[in-house]
Enzyme design. Structure first.
Site, PDB file in Angstrom:
ATOM      1  N   TYR A  32       1.022  -1.061  -0.022  1.00  0.00           N
ATOM      2  CA  TYR A  32      -0.020   0.008  -0.041  1.00  0.00           C
ATOM      3  C   TYR A  32       0.934   1.176  -0.163  1.00  0.00           C
ATOM      4  CZ  TYR A  32       1.201   0.417   4.854  1.00  0.00           C
ATOM      5  OH  TYR A  32       1.753   0.686   6.070  1.00  0.00           O
ATOM      6  N   SER A 267       0.122   5.281  10.875  1.00  0.00           N
ATOM      7  CA  SER A 267       0.584   3.914  10.683  1.00  0.00           C
ATOM      8  C   SER A 267      -0.683   3.247  10.164  1.00  0.00           C
ATOM      9  CB  SER A 267       1.067   3.095  11.879  1.00  0.00           C
ATOM     10  OG  SER A 267       1.338   1.854  12.008  1.00  0.00           O
ATOM     11  N   LYS A 268      -0.186   2.230   9.376  1.00  0.00           N
ATOM     12  CA  LYS A 268      -1.334   1.301   8.598  1.00  0.00           C
ATOM     13  C   LYS A 268      -1.791   0.458   9.919  1.00  0.00           C
ATOM     14  CE  LYS A 268      -3.508  -0.510   5.353  1.00  0.00           C
ATOM     15  NZ  LYS A 268      -4.621   0.454   4.966  1.00  0.00           N
ATOM     16  N   ARG A 269      -0.678  -0.161  10.581  1.00  0.00           N
ATOM     17  CA  ARG A 269      -1.274  -0.922  11.762  1.00  0.00           C
ATOM     18  C   ARG A 269      -2.200  -0.523  13.053  1.00  0.00           C
ATOM     19  NH1 ARG A 269       4.560  -1.810  11.704  1.00  0.00           N
ATOM     20  NH2 ARG A 269       4.986  -0.333  13.474  1.00  0.00           N
ATOM     21  N   ASP A 277      -7.138   3.737   0.904  1.00  0.00           N
ATOM     22  CA  ASP A 277      -8.090   4.044   1.541  1.00  0.00           C
ATOM     23  C   ASP A 277      -8.907   5.411   1.242  1.00  0.00           C
ATOM     24  OD1 ASP A 277      -7.528   1.484   2.716  1.00  0.00           O
ATOM     25  OD2 ASP A 277      -6.162   2.233   4.189  1.00  0.00           O
TER      26      ASP A 277
END
Length: 510
Positions: A32, A267-269, A277
């Protein structure tokens, strides 16, 4: 050590383009494009374009553990949608390819061996936990205690020739200071005793990021390196490598991180959005690029107070001196503001085109009512929405009543400003229904609906809103709608409009 091929290195030097600004975007294919990464791509592209230079795409895929299948396609797709066109890269070629690091693997070994010959690197045969060391940025490595650092060249060569596995480490001076100049942060100096002997080539023969990017940046003629401020600590190691090779050091431009709040990086996390997105949430690419351009950069001079910039504007005025040291906080409310502006400014035909899929999410059964299908294809529904949306994902909830009349409370008919209550609304609907029935189905136009309703107002002795409020509520079943009574009735069509107005009248009479 076997004699190195001087012609090879000379030929590699001869390939390097000169006398023009050359920048590179070098993402890892991890699946991503996060906001910070896209900002780096944008700044890198703008520096090249502002200076009539070249923008290079390089895929850094040497970290196979993080590699995600199909991630390279995400990179191509994102750059294409954002119109950040690259002049050289894996898909378009160029004079200094290949542009995928895994395809340059043999190259790095030759340059690591050259560093060994120059005394700026050494073979390390110690079986350290290499993965842990790299993950922790080598913080636990002590070059003073490594027995391989001071091993004689003959002994090192003998062990290598015997097939013993080894990593190649940078030999950092034990004494002195290494400094570098950063465009954003200025002069920075680090004592050499604080710099670890980083791994350049791992035991499996693959280069580390810190080594490969130096080799590639030089051989691709990169003049300006844009990266996150988390790499500031690594810059002295890069400089020592450049100096060991005798290469010119590019301009460093370190950018402070994009934060989701004052204390946490995006952060994607943690669920923070990637570019994909944001597009899926209904944001426009133009708005996203405009907003992230200002996340850590500010225009100067006559443009200092300006907020809205397209790529052409940015290309003309982008100045690296405007990049800030301070972290930037990603604010969805501010992004909504930018997105709403771009929606308002869009040509109606374009908005109708890009909003159609969102409209169809709300109006899923238009075949039940041909009038709705006509309104979608003509852009009539889109015309109601363009001034009333901050982002495209606002559309479905604004239109759900078109597909099916929702259940609603008769309290909706009471409105102080419109001077309505249930009793008055009964009178209004009893007048409106026959007036609309008189309009021929084939002449169900906005003008005829408007005239049919407004011609009643003088005889009823009421204000416009007193009649139009109950018609709109009965037609939509909602207090807030993207259009007025006339527009909604037209889009619904004659049959559905009259059905709903009669339902409203029945509700009031119960």
């Amino acid at each position: 050590m076997p004699e190195l091929d001087a012609d090879f290195f000379n030929n590699m030097e001869a390939r390097i383009p000169k006398d023009t600004v050359r920048t590179r975007f070098a993402p890892s294919p991890t699946g991503y494009m996060h906001v910070g990464n896209l900002r780096t791509a944008l700044y890198t592209w703008l520096i090249a374009r502002h200076n009539a230079g070249k923008f290079i795409l390089r895929i850094e895929d040497t970290d196979q553990e993080r590699f995600v299948e199909g991630a390279t396609d995400v990179i191509y797709k994102t750059l294409s949608e954002c119109e950040l066109n690259h002049d050289e890269g894996p898909d378009v070629g160029g004079p200094v390819g290949p542009y995928i690091q895994s395809q340059r693997r043999d190259l790095y070994k030759k340059y690591a061996d050259l560093l060994i010959e120059k005394g700026a690197a050494y073979r390390c045969f110690c079986e350290k936990r290499e993965a842990d060391e790299l993950e922790n940025n080598n913080n636990n490595f002590n070059k003073q205690e490594d027995p391989c650092r001071d091993m004689s060249p003959d002994e090192s060569q003998r062990r290598a020739d015997s097939g013993e596995k080894y990593a190649i480490r940078q030999r950092v001076p034990r004494e002195g200071v290494t400094g570098f100049q950063d465009v954003t942060f200025g002069e920075i100096q680090v004592e050499n005793r604080e710099i670890e002997d980083q791994i350049l080539l791992k035991r499996d023969g693959l280069p580390t990021y810190n080594f490969a990017n130096v080799i590639d940046d030089h051989l691709m003629g990169i003049t300006h390196v844009v990266r996150g401020s988390e790499y500031l600590a690594s810059a002295p190691k890069y400089n020592l490598l450049y100096q060991a090779f005798g290469w010119e050091i590019p301009a460093y431009i370190h950018c402070s991180p994009v934060m989701r709040d004052q204390h946490n990086k995006m952060s994607k996390r943690h669920g923070d959005p990637s570019y994909e997105d944001l597009i899926a949430e209904g944001y426009l690419t133009e708005a996203v690029l405009n907003y992230i351009a200002l996340l850590g950069w500010a225009p100067r001079g006559e443009y200092a107070e300006q907020e809205f910039f397209n790529l052409e504007n940015l290309k003309n005025i982008f100045d690296i001196s405007g990049i800030s040291k301070s972290p930037a906080i990603f604010d969805k409310t501010k992004l909504n503001y930018f997105n709403a502006h771009y929606i308002r400014e869009m040509a109606p035909a374009k908005f109708a085109r890009i909003s159609e899929s969102w409209i169809r999410k709300a109006i899923q059964n238009p075949w039940k009512n041909p009038a709705l299908e006509n309104a979608i294809t003509s852009g009539e529904i889109a015309g109601l929405l363009q001034a009333r949306c901050e982002k495209l994902s606002d559309i479905p909830e604004k239109l759900d009543f078109f597909d099916n009349l929702p259940e609603y409370d008769i309290a909706f008919f009471t409105n102080k400003k419109s001077k309505t209550n249930p009793e008055i609304c009964v009178k209004m609907l009893r007048a409106a229904i026959p007036a609309l029935e008189k309009i021929d189905k084939n002449n169900w136009t906005v003008e005829n609906i408007h005239d049919g309703l407004f011609n009643l107002i003088p005889d009823l002795g009421v204000k416009n809103a007193t009649l139009l409020w109950p018609v709109r509520i009965a037609a939509a079943g909602k207090l807030v709608t993207p259009g007025g009574a006339v527009e909604i009735c037209h889009i619904l069509g004659k049959t559905e409009t009259l059905r709903r107005l009669n339902i409203g009248l029945e509700k009031l009479l119960k």
